[in-house]
Design a protein around this motif. Structure first.
Motif, PDB file in Angstrom:
ATOM      1  N   GLN A 111      50.573  40.504  42.450  1.00 33.24           N
ATOM      2  CA  GLN A 111      49.584  39.454  42.656  1.00 33.24           C
ATOM      3  C   GLN A 111      49.798  38.767  44.001  1.00 33.24           C
ATOM      4  O   GLN A 111      48.837  38.537  44.754  1.00 33.24           O
ATOM      5  CB  GLN A 111      49.667  38.433  41.507  1.00 33.24           C
ATOM      6  CG  GLN A 111      48.767  37.212  41.664  1.00 33.24           C
ATOM      7  CD  GLN A 111      47.316  37.531  41.400  1.00 33.24           C
ATOM      8  OE1 GLN A 111      46.991  38.597  40.905  1.00 33.24           O
ATOM      9  NE2 GLN A 111      46.440  36.603  41.748  1.00 33.24           N
TER      10      GLN A 111
ATOM     11  N   ALA B 129      48.687  41.014  46.778  1.00 35.13           N
ATOM     12  CA  ALA B 129      47.225  41.071  46.870  1.00 35.13           C
ATOM     13  C   ALA B 129      46.676  39.826  47.565  1.00 35.13           C
ATOM     14  O   ALA B 129      45.781  39.920  48.424  1.00 35.13           O
ATOM     15  CB  ALA B 129      46.618  41.211  45.479  1.00 35.13           C
TER      16      ALA B 129
ATOM     17  N   MET C 200      44.428  39.986  51.055  1.00 30.76           N
ATOM     18  CA  MET C 200      42.981  40.014  50.806  1.00 30.76           C
ATOM     19  C   MET C 200      42.179  39.704  52.065  1.00 30.76           C
ATOM     20  O   MET C 200      41.062  40.212  52.244  1.00 30.76           O
ATOM     21  CB  MET C 200      42.606  39.029  49.695  1.00 30.76           C
ATOM     22  CG  MET C 200      42.790  37.566  50.021  1.00 30.76           C
ATOM     23  SD  MET C 200      42.210  36.536  48.650  1.00 30.76           S
ATOM     24  CE  MET C 200      42.496  34.911  49.350  1.00 30.76           C
TER      25      MET C 200
END
Length: 446
Positions: free
Chosen positions: A8, A11, A15
């Motif tokens: 997580q 990511a 992003m």
């Protein structure tokens, strides 16, 4: 598990790279004449194939190149949908008879109907312990995902799963058409038991019942239903079962079929498309919107109050702030959706039988006012009218169908259309679908 937080965090930190490097300027789409969504600036779909299964018309093309919006028309295998409803909806097995029409290209006579309904009845069974070992494992509120998992798992029980000859694919399609209601309803009962701590009951389908009757029988604790309930549900299935080759899930069916993939993988791909909220979830959004209106509009019978709230909804200041009035408008239809026109008479009958005429009056008020509000606020190239999903969620609610099953109900209907398009693709096309994407990549090295 600890690694999930690491993924997580990774990511989140990356992003912005995606947002920067995957953004293609709007100007390039116009420069290269690329139509987003495979629809031109007038909303007309880019032609990618031919089909003899159904036809949709919502405009007249004029000699000067302009288009005139007209009331929508829908044909299944050459028959207007309203004629098919008039022919079958007052009896039983409407969905089954029209499924036969879609699959084989002609209306069934009495012998065909008896044989086909018998075959479907025999096919309404799952492998031994499948309900326990597959459907009840990892129950989830997302019934579409549960069904997709079950569809892919059914391939493991089929010794001819990967064969794509016509006889085998017809057999697989019939088995999926027959078992889709079981996959959906048993998945809901498992979720409702394990997650909502409610009682669980698994009712076997009855051989002499239609698909609509068995859905109601398997769903309800007492297995009971009225004739009008079965007729309205049968009609809903018939109106949702097919809508041309260009809708997202049917086009997915044809794309995956063209690659030579098996029936289970193809239908699973179509399911994944249908569950998207831009495709199969419209009726659920209508229900949420109607609840919001009832909560915030003091007098639902006051047109001025309703109109004011619809204006605020369209402006994005209330409900989900998306600036949409759900159930209004359609990617294809302009002045009217023929399915909604046909369905409305059945909605009226069911609402009267269920004592829900006041709720129906609010729907009718929004049906009348929303097009005016949209026309006032936005420049639109075609008319705006209610689509079939404007009322379908209301019908499902009156039938006691839980909201978790709204999109699966769409899938139960549409599996017939997907099957017909899979067969047509196998018989008549023979070439993998491979549209072009123009590269606008910047070369960094030669």
């Amino acid at each position: 598990m600890g690694y999930e937080k690491d993924i997580q965090d990774f990511a989140v930190s990356h992003m912005n790279l995606c947002a920067k490097n995957d953004k293609i300027p709007d100007s390039l789409f116009k420069e290269y004449e690329v139509y987003r969504g495979l629809r031109d600036e007038n909303g007309r779909g880019v032609l990618t194939g031919l089909t003899g299964i159904s036809e949709i018309i919502s405009f007249n093309d004029n000699p000067d190149g302009t288009r005139t919006p007209i009331d929508g028309r829908l044909w299944y295998r050459g028959y207007p949908i309203e004629n098919l409803v008039d022919r079958y909806a007052s009896g039983r097995f409407a969905y089954e008879k029209v499924t036969y029409l879609l699959l084989f290209g002609q209306l069934p006579d009495k012998k065909d109907t008896a044989e086909f309904t018998q075959i479907l009845a025999e096919a309404r069974q799952l492998p031994t312990n499948f309900t326990r070992d597959v459907i009840m494992k990892a129950p989830t509120e997302d019934i579409m995902n549960s069904m997709t998992r079950s569809i892919l798992t059914l391939a493991s029980y089929d010794p001819d799963a990967t064969r794509t000859d016509l006889v085998n694919v017809i057999r697989q399609c019939i088995q999926l058409i027959a078992t889709f209601p079981m996959l959906a309803i048993y998945a809901y009962h498992a979720y409702n038991h394990y997650e909502n701590l409610d009682s669980m009951y698994i009712h076997w389908p009855e051989a002499e019942y239609s698909t609509a009757e068995n859905i109601l029988r398997m769903l309800r604790p007492d297995k009971q239903f009225t004739p009008i309930e079965a007729i309205v549900l049968d009609t809903a299935l018939m109106l949702h079962m097919e809508h041309g080759g260009g809708n997202n899930s049917t086009f997915t069916t044809r794309v995956v079929t063209s690659s030579g993939s098996d029936t289970y993988a193809t239908v699973a791909a179509a399911m994944s498309s249908l569950k998207g909220p831009k495709h199969g979830g419209a009726n659920l959004k209508v229900m949420e919107m109607m609840e919001d209106i009832k909560t915030h509009v003091r007098d639902p019978k006051d047109d001025d109050e309703v109109r004011d709230y619809l204006n605020r909804m369209l402006g994005g200041s209330v409900f989900d702030h998306k600036g949409l009035i759900y159930g209004m408008g359609h990617a294809v239809y302009s002045i009217s959706d023929p399915r909604e026109r046909v369905f409305k008479q059945f909605v009226d009958r069911l609402a009267a039988a269920k004592g829900r005429t006041d709720d129906l009056a609010l729907y009718e008020s929004i049906e009348r006012l929303a097009p005016e509000v949209i026309a006032e606020q936005r420049h639109i190239y075609k008319g705006v009218s209610p689509n079939v999903d404007f009322y379908s969620g209301f019908v499902y609610e009156m039938l006691g169908i839980p909201r978790e099953l709204f999109t699966p109900m769409f899938a139960i209907a549409r599996i017939s259309g997907w099957s017909a398009h899979r067969l047509e693709e196998l018989v008549g096309m023979g070439k993998i679908l491979r549209p072009a994407y123009r590269s606008v990549m910047v070369r960094k090295e030669e």
